[in-house]
Every structure is written in C-alpha cells, then in structure tokens.
Design an enzyme around this catalytic site. Structure first.
Site, short mmCIF file in Angstrom:
data_model
loop_
_atom_site.label_atom_id
_atom_site.label_comp_id
_atom_site.label_asym_id
_atom_site.label_seq_id
_atom_site.Cartn_x
_atom_site.Cartn_y
_atom_site.Cartn_z
N GLY A 88 112.39 28.40 -22.15
CA GLY A 88 112.56 28.22 -23.65
C GLY A 88 111.36 28.80 -24.49
N ARG A 89 110.24 28.90 -23.55
CA ARG A 89 109.17 29.39 -24.09
C ARG A 89 108.29 30.32 -23.30
NH1 ARG A 89 104.35 25.04 -24.53
NH2 ARG A 89 104.90 23.87 -22.99
N ASP A 121 110.24 26.83 -31.13
CA ASP A 121 109.70 28.05 -31.67
C ASP A 121 109.20 28.74 -30.59
OD1 ASP A 121 107.36 26.50 -30.59
OD2 ASP A 121 106.59 26.35 -32.60
N ARG A 173 100.17 32.27 -15.99
CA ARG A 173 100.29 31.52 -14.83
C ARG A 173 100.43 32.22 -13.57
NH1 ARG A 173 104.35 26.27 -15.85
NH2 ARG A 173 106.20 27.47 -15.79
N ARG A 180 113.54 26.50 -9.08
CA ARG A 180 113.50 25.25 -9.28
C ARG A 180 114.75 24.60 -8.50
NH1 ARG A 180 110.18 24.86 -14.37
NH2 ARG A 180 109.71 27.01 -14.79
N ASP A 245 114.17 20.19 -13.08
CA ASP A 245 113.75 21.69 -13.24
C ASP A 245 112.27 21.88 -13.41
OD1 ASP A 245 114.25 19.83 -15.83
OD2 ASP A 245 112.85 21.23 -16.86
N ASN A 246 111.36 20.82 -12.91
CA ASN A 246 109.89 20.99 -12.75
C ASN A 246 109.81 20.79 -11.40
OD1 ASN A 246 109.56 21.31 -15.44
ND2 ASN A 246 109.10 19.28 -15.91
#
Length: 473
Positions: A88-89, A121, A173, A180, A245-246
């Site tokens: 999403g970002r 956002d 990163r 995942r 998801d992590n």
C-alpha cells in the site's frame, strides 16, 4: 560518478495478477539523509552524488533497468483474514544479484499510493524510516536474518498523522525477497491453483532449490522461521506485528513497524500500540509463528497429488515446529550463559535465570552481558536471588572451556534501546541527525565494548521509559 544499479529482475516476469505495475510517486524536495555505501558495494551498485541518490531513492527518477511494481498479497492481521492487502505504500524497484550470488530485492517504502493502499496516503514519516534503518542494521550486525537499509531520503513534504504534520521520508530496504505467507494466501483464497503453483515454483527456485515438492518447502521454511524467532528471543526483540503478511518465506525479519527491544525482562512484554490483547507479546512469538506456518501449510495442500494424505503429513510437519523452536532457543540461550552444547537438562538452568530476572525486574541485555563481564548480581534488586541461581551455574560452567568468550560473542553490549530511538527521532525532526549517526556507528559492532558509548548501555530512567511503539503508517 553516475548511479548504476545492475538490475536482474525476475518477479516482474510473473503473471500480471501478482502485482500492479507503477512508478513511485515523485516528492517535492528529496534530500539524502543517509546512503549505505558498504551495502551498495555488496550489491554491485555504483553510487552517484547525493542529489542523484536523493532523486532515485526518493522516488522521483526510477533508475535504468528498474521494473517498478507493487506486490499483491493477503494476510491474517491479528488473527483476522484480509483477502486483499498488498503493497500500500511500497514499490519494488527490482532485483540485483549480489557479489555472493544472492538475489536481493531493492524496495522503496513510503513511495506513494498504489492500487492496494486502502484509502491510505502511501507515505511514511521520518520517525519510522529512521527506526527501521537503525533497527534493521543493528539486527544484521547481531547476526539475525533481516532486511537491510540502503538509503533514507527526506521528501520535503509533510505527512499527516494523528499528531499532526510530520516530516516525510522514504526508506530503501534490501531483502532476499518480499514473498510472504500472505502472498500464498492471496491466491489460495481465490482458489487460483495455477498462480499458486507458479508462486510455489518461483519461491522454490529462488529460496529452496533443493526442495522437490511443497512438503519439502514447508519443512525448509519452518526450519528457517523456527531459527529466526529463537534468535529474536535471544536478543530480547519483539516484532510487534507478526501478521502472516509480515512473515517472509526467505526466513528474514521484515516490516519493522512497532518493533522494540526489552529493557526489563518479562515474558509477556508488549509494546505495539495496536496489539491490544498481547497476541504478539515476547513469549508468544514462538506460538504465533507456528500458527502462521500452519496458514502456509493450508495454502500448499492443494498442490499435492492427494490432499487427504497431504493434510496428515503437513499437520505432522507443523506440529513438529514447537520442538524445533525450543531446541534452537535452548542452544542460543545456552550460549548466552556460556554453554557450548547445552542439553535438555540445562533448560532448567536457563529458565531459572529468566524467572529470577522477571521477578527481580532485571535488564535483559545488561544481565546477560554481565555474566561474562562481572556484576550480573547488581542487576537484581535482591542480589541474593542471583547468588542462589549462580551456584548451579558455576557448577555447570566448571564442565566448560571458553565460556567467557562464548558469552561475549552471544550477548550484545549495545541494542537499539527504545528511549534512544525516540530521542534520535526527536532530534532528527528538529534537524539534528547526529544521534542517528552515532547509534548507527555504535550498533555496527554490538558485541565489542566501545569507549565513549557507556551511556548507550544505560536502561531508561523512569521518565524515559517507552511504554508503546507505533507502526507509523
């Protein structure tokens, strides 16, 4: 010198339903905060000047050879399933093959909205960017599998959060991949067996080339995750948001959000502001990772020739995981108290120390470090409690050689303590990056005593205690 990144992209060659292709959203006034030259060299990246680095890693200019995209995935968040999540970002610029032959993702975080932003956002503010930079590099220095920080760029634009306008930033990163458990769940939830098979084959080829089938991949992924969570616990780390998801199939720590390191030891310690019920508390991480890998197993079942047989086999594989975690935890904590090859009979010695530490509010990092350097009893409000435990410990150490060196190598002197991270962020927001640079410099060598860094070993004063950490989304 002009920036050059030797991209060799493979994820972008998967079918379109795996991602959404889009460039990062440009920012108003990118300014380079830091670039990890040593990591760049390992990746074969030839760096340019600071203005070019700011443009590229701020998202204004996708570099030559990039294939920017946002990855699709699903996931269980605090136990509740969301069939549609995704980056999403974030933006996967592409991949490189490093000097050791390892394929690595180069990934922007805070790079603007995507089709998966879910009303967000797509941006990040400076605090979480610097926290992830420092903590991920510290984890790497401690030998914990992790994503790395390549660059941090200020955007020159405000980001609006609960506390008002905050300075924006973008983190770059690097990870072995961003596949995942939730990536598998995305296709399993849609009963898209064709895509699930393609994802399995891609993941196997990238991370587990020796695995012949989904059962072997599940076993291999479980072994990595068991080792990873045991390493977290050995350094007092709490991920804080262990959603599926992590959970990376590479076995690396990714998505540092409300993460934290314990000061005072207690097994049910929680910092994450969004973990209202302690699902991801320190001591529960070993249980949660088993649950997460059970979700992966559920996704892989449909790829086996006989699903009924596979359910039985996969159940056994998952049920074996707690014993793997405990064996690795005992090995690591045995080293922390000086034992080369701890046996099951040594578990009571390890757990006895931890129970005494919890009862006496002893500092986790300093107590273990002081076992080698002396003064561990001073970490206890009642030193006689330590003395009682130490009788059995000293008897056990009499059977060992090299125990002091072993403990020094297993117990860091320096961790990114929460109050120091908060002080660093406050200074950076005010325009002072000296605390950020100092933390990074000291944490590059966490196991070596460093002159002038004594203050970074000090636990927080009562007024400095950080009770909650936040995602920063």
């Amino acid at each position: 010198m002009t920036l050059s990144i030797p991209f060799d992209n493979s994820y972008a060659k998967l079918p379109p339903k795996f991602y959404a292709r889009l460039d990062p959203m440009p920012v108003r006034q990118p300014r380079l905060i830091r670039f990890n030259e040593a990591l760049a060299e390992d990746l074969g990246i030839m760096s340019g000047d600071s203005s070019e680095l700011a443009e590229v890693f701020g998202g204004n200019r996708p570099p030559h050879g990039a294939a920017p995209l946002a990855q699709a995935y699903a996931g269980h968040q605090f136990g509740g399933f969301s069939p549609q999540l995704g980056d999403g970002r974030a933006n996967l610029l592409g991949e490189v093959v490093d000097r050791d032959g390892r394929r690595r993702d180069i990934h922007l975080k805070g790079s603007g909205p995507t089709p998966y932003s879910r009303m967000g956002d797509g941006r990040a503010w400076l605090g979480p960017v610097l926290r992830e930079y420092v903590v991920s590099e510290a984890m790497h220095a401690m030998g914990v599998p992790t994503s790395r920080a390549l660059a941090a760029v200020a955007t020159g634009e405000p980001v609006y959060r609960e506390n008002g306008a905050m300075p924006g930033a973008v983190l770059t990163r690097v990870a072995s991949s961003h596949i995942r458990v939730g990536t598998f769940q995305f296709f399993a939830a849609r009963r898209d067996t064709e895509s699930l098979k393609a994802l399995f084959e891609y993941t196997r080829d990238r991370h587990y080339p020796d695995c012949a089938d989904p059962a072997e991949l599940l076993q291999a992924a479980i072994a990595r995750q068991a080792g990873l969570v045991a390493q977290w616990m050995a350094v007092g780390f709490i991920h804080g948001v262990m959603n599926t998801d992590n959970t990376a199939l590479s076995g690396e720590t990714i998505d540092y959000g409300p993460c934290a390191f314990m000061d005072v030891y207690h097994p049910v310690t929680v910092f994450s502001s969004i973990d209202a019920h302690g699902r991801y508390a320190y001591d529960n991480q070993a249980n949660v990772i088993v649950w997460n890998m059970a979700q992966l197993a559920s996704c892989l079942v449909s790829l086996m020739p006989d699903e009924n047989v596979a359910v039985e086999e996969f159940t056994r594989i998952v049920h074996d995981m707690p014993a793997q975690i405990e064996a690795e935890r005992l090995r690591l904590f045995g080293r922390k108290i000086g034992l080369a090859s701890p046996g099951q009979e040594d578990a009571a010695l390890v757990d006895g120390l931890l129970e005494a530490m919890a009862a006496q509010q002893a500092d986790f990092t300093n107590t273990f470090r002081a076992l080698a350097t002396g003064g561990a009893r001073d970490e206890f409000t009642d030193p006689t409690v330590f003395d009682k435990w130490a009788e059995g410990w000293q008897q056990r150490l009499a059977q060992e050689t090299g125990s002091t060196e072993r403990m020094l190598a297993a117990n860091p002197a320096y961790i990114p303590r929460n109050h120091r991270i908060e002080q660093m962020i406050a200074a950076a927001v005010a325009g002072d990056h000296a605390p950020f640079e100092r933390l990074l410099a000291v944490l590059q060598n966490p196991y070596e005593t460093q002159d002038g860094a004594e203050d970074l070993t000090r636990p927080p004063e009562p007024s400095e205690v950080v009770h909650q950490t936040f995602c920063g989304t």
